[in-house]
Write a protein that holds these residues in place. Structure first.
Motif, PDB file in Angstrom:
ATOM      1  N   ARG A 140       0.833  -1.209   0.000  1.00  0.00           N
ATOM      2  CA  ARG A 140       0.000   0.000   0.000  1.00  0.00           C
ATOM      3  C   ARG A 140       0.868   1.260   0.000  1.00  0.00           C
ATOM      4  N   SER A 141       1.923   1.240   0.795  1.00  0.00           N
ATOM      5  CA  SER A 141       2.827   2.389   0.868  1.00  0.00           C
ATOM      6  C   SER A 141       3.506   2.647  -0.476  1.00  0.00           C
ATOM      7  N   ILE A 142       3.981   1.589  -1.102  1.00  0.00           N
ATOM      8  CA  ILE A 142       4.629   1.725  -2.412  1.00  0.00           C
ATOM      9  C   ILE A 142       3.637   2.253  -3.433  1.00  0.00           C
ATOM     10  N   ARG A 143       2.441   1.665  -3.465  1.00  0.00           N
ATOM     11  CA  ARG A 143       1.432   2.079  -4.440  1.00  0.00           C
ATOM     12  C   ARG A 143       1.003   3.530  -4.216  1.00  0.00           C
ATOM     13  N   CYS A 144       0.819   3.922  -2.955  1.00  0.00           N
ATOM     14  CA  CYS A 144       0.426   5.308  -2.651  1.00  0.00           C
ATOM     15  C   CYS A 144       1.509   6.285  -3.073  1.00  0.00           C
ATOM     16  N   THR A 145       2.745   5.953  -2.780  1.00  0.00           N
ATOM     17  CA  THR A 145       3.856   6.827  -3.160  1.00  0.00           C
ATOM     18  C   THR A 145       3.950   6.934  -4.676  1.00  0.00           C
ATOM     19  N   TYR A 146       3.812   5.815  -5.363  1.00  0.00           N
ATOM     20  CA  TYR A 146       3.820   5.826  -6.832  1.00  0.00           C
ATOM     21  C   TYR A 146       2.690   6.709  -7.362  1.00  0.00           C
TER      22      TYR A 146
ATOM     23  N   SER B 126       0.455  11.747  -9.730  1.00  0.00           N
ATOM     24  CA  SER B 126      -0.409  12.925  -9.558  1.00  0.00           C
ATOM     25  C   SER B 126       0.391  14.218  -9.683  1.00  0.00           C
ATOM     26  N   LYS B 127       1.604  14.225  -9.149  1.00  0.00           N
ATOM     27  CA  LYS B 127       2.459  15.416  -9.278  1.00  0.00           C
ATOM     28  C   LYS B 127       2.790  15.682 -10.744  1.00  0.00           C
ATOM     29  N   ILE B 128       3.042  14.622 -11.490  1.00  0.00           N
ATOM     30  CA  ILE B 128       3.321  14.786 -12.920  1.00  0.00           C
ATOM     31  C   ILE B 128       2.101  15.360 -13.616  1.00  0.00           C
ATOM     32  N   LYS B 129       0.924  14.781 -13.353  1.00  0.00           N
ATOM     33  CA  LYS B 129      -0.307  15.260 -13.980  1.00  0.00           C
ATOM     34  C   LYS B 129      -0.573  16.721 -13.626  1.00  0.00           C
TER      35      LYS B 129
ATOM     36  N   THR C 273      -0.816  20.229 -16.198  1.00  0.00           N
ATOM     37  CA  THR C 273      -1.986  21.092 -16.368  1.00  0.00           C
ATOM     38  C   THR C 273      -1.640  22.574 -16.359  1.00  0.00           C
ATOM     39  N   THR C 274      -0.460  22.925 -15.894  1.00  0.00           N
ATOM     40  CA  THR C 274      -0.087  24.338 -15.882  1.00  0.00           C
ATOM     41  C   THR C 274       0.149  24.868 -17.279  1.00  0.00           C
ATOM     42  N   GLY C 275       0.510  23.967 -18.218  1.00  0.00           N
ATOM     43  CA  GLY C 275       0.731  24.390 -19.599  1.00  0.00           C
ATOM     44  C   GLY C 275       1.986  25.202 -19.784  1.00  0.00           C
ATOM     45  N   SER C 276       2.923  25.101 -18.865  1.00  0.00           N
ATOM     46  CA  SER C 276       4.128  25.919 -18.923  1.00  0.00           C
ATOM     47  C   SER C 276       5.209  25.368 -19.844  1.00  0.00           C
ATOM     48  N   GLY C 277       5.075  24.141 -20.264  1.00  0.00           N
ATOM     49  CA  GLY C 277       6.073  23.552 -21.151  1.00  0.00           C
ATOM     50  C   GLY C 277       6.784  22.391 -20.497  1.00  0.00           C
ATOM     51  N   LEU C 278       7.565  21.677 -21.300  1.00  0.00           N
ATOM     52  CA  LEU C 278       8.240  20.470 -20.830  1.00  0.00           C
ATOM     53  C   LEU C 278       9.248  20.723 -19.716  1.00  0.00           C
ATOM     54  N   ASN C 279       9.863  21.893 -19.700  1.00  0.00           N
ATOM     55  CA  ASN C 279      10.899  22.165 -18.700  1.00  0.00           C
ATOM     56  C   ASN C 279      10.351  22.245 -17.282  1.00  0.00           C
ATOM     57  N   THR C 280       9.064  22.542 -17.154  1.00  0.00           N
ATOM     58  CA  THR C 280       8.491  22.678 -15.812  1.00  0.00           C
ATOM     59  C   THR C 280       7.679  21.459 -15.378  1.00  0.00           C
ATOM     60  N   ILE C 281       7.641  20.429 -16.200  1.00  0.00           N
ATOM     61  CA  ILE C 281       6.916  19.219 -15.810  1.00  0.00           C
ATOM     62  C   ILE C 281       7.713  18.506 -14.725  1.00  0.00           C
ATOM     63  N   TYR C 282       7.001  18.105 -13.703  1.00  0.00           N
ATOM     64  CA  TYR C 282       7.618  17.427 -12.568  1.00  0.00           C
ATOM     65  C   TYR C 282       8.287  16.133 -13.015  1.00  0.00           C
TER      66      TYR C 282
ATOM     67  N   GLU D 278      -5.587  17.140 -20.727  1.00  0.00           N
ATOM     68  CA  GLU D 278      -4.667  16.791 -19.641  1.00  0.00           C
ATOM     69  C   GLU D 278      -4.271  15.314 -19.724  1.00  0.00           C
ATOM     70  N   ASN D 279      -5.237  14.449 -20.023  1.00  0.00           N
ATOM     71  CA  ASN D 279      -4.940  13.024 -20.128  1.00  0.00           C
ATOM     72  C   ASN D 279      -4.006  12.734 -21.287  1.00  0.00           C
ATOM     73  N   ILE D 280      -4.258  13.377 -22.430  1.00  0.00           N
ATOM     74  CA  ILE D 280      -3.386  13.186 -23.596  1.00  0.00           C
ATOM     75  C   ILE D 280      -1.992  13.710 -23.286  1.00  0.00           C
ATOM     76  N   SER D 281      -1.913  14.876 -22.657  1.00  0.00           N
ATOM     77  CA  SER D 281      -0.611  15.439 -22.295  1.00  0.00           C
ATOM     78  C   SER D 281       0.134  14.515 -21.349  1.00  0.00           C
ATOM     79  N   PHE D 282      -0.579  13.981 -20.373  1.00  0.00           N
ATOM     80  CA  PHE D 282       0.029  13.061 -19.415  1.00  0.00           C
ATOM     81  C   PHE D 282       0.547  11.816 -20.122  1.00  0.00           C
ATOM     82  N   LEU D 283      -0.279  11.233 -20.987  1.00  0.00           N
ATOM     83  CA  LEU D 283       0.131  10.022 -21.700  1.00  0.00           C
ATOM     84  C   LEU D 283       1.329  10.283 -22.604  1.00  0.00           C
ATOM     85  N   LEU D 284       1.355  11.434 -23.256  1.00  0.00           N
ATOM     86  CA  LEU D 284       2.517  11.788 -24.085  1.00  0.00           C
ATOM     87  C   LEU D 284       3.775  11.918 -23.245  1.00  0.00           C
ATOM     88  N   TYR D 285       3.660  12.621 -22.132  1.00  0.00           N
ATOM     89  CA  TYR D 285       4.811  12.786 -21.248  1.00  0.00           C
ATOM     90  C   TYR D 285       5.312  11.441 -20.753  1.00  0.00           C
TER      91      TYR D 285
END
Length: 133
Positions: free
Chosen positions: A58-64, A69-72, A76-85, A116-123
């Motif tokens: 559970r701990s591993i899965r929650c951390t993952y 979620s941080k990446i997603k 959503t900020t739309g700032s570009g690839l350099n600011t993606i977590y 957002e989902n497409i952006s996440f999947l691309l990243y």
């Protein structure tokens, strides 16, 4: 054979037991298969109880999931690839190599959510190909 617990060894063994993490696996629905897999992990890593094993998982899965979620959120900020977590966990790539299957996004009608989902999947596909951003 008992192993010293390391996150990398544990994740490698856990990946080999899709009955514990892959809801699409036929074995996931079989309680006896899951019990046997848990028993195997208990013995392999000398973990005292099933409760302790499930807490580790559970701990591993929650951390993952928090890292995903941080990446997603950063996408959503739309700032570009350099600011993606970019995850700092040393074991994120290993966990992502198989847990990404459990983190598939559902179809949503909201256009912004779809973007957002497409952006996440691309990243994440760039991440899967080990492309350094």
């Amino acid at each position: 054979m008992t192993k010293q617990f390391t996150i990398f060894d544990f994740l490698e063994e856990y990946e080999g037991l899709p009955c514990l993490w892959d809801k699409d696996s036929d074995d996931f629905k079989l309680r006896t298969k899951r019990d046997n897999a848990e028993e195997y992990l208990l013995k392999t890593f000398n973990i005292a109880t099933v409760k302790e094993l499930r807490q580790k998982i559970r701990s591993i899965r929650c951390t993952y999931n928090q890292e995903v979620s941080k990446i997603k959120s950063s996408i959503t900020t739309g700032s570009g690839l350099n600011t993606i977590y970019k995850p700092k966990l040393v074991w994120f790539e290993l966990a992502h190599s198989f847990l990404k299957k459990t983190h598939q996004t559902k179809n949503e009608t909201d256009t912004n959510s779809n973007y957002e989902n497409i952006s996440f999947l691309l990243y994440m596909s760039l991440f899967d190909k080990n492309i350094k951003l």
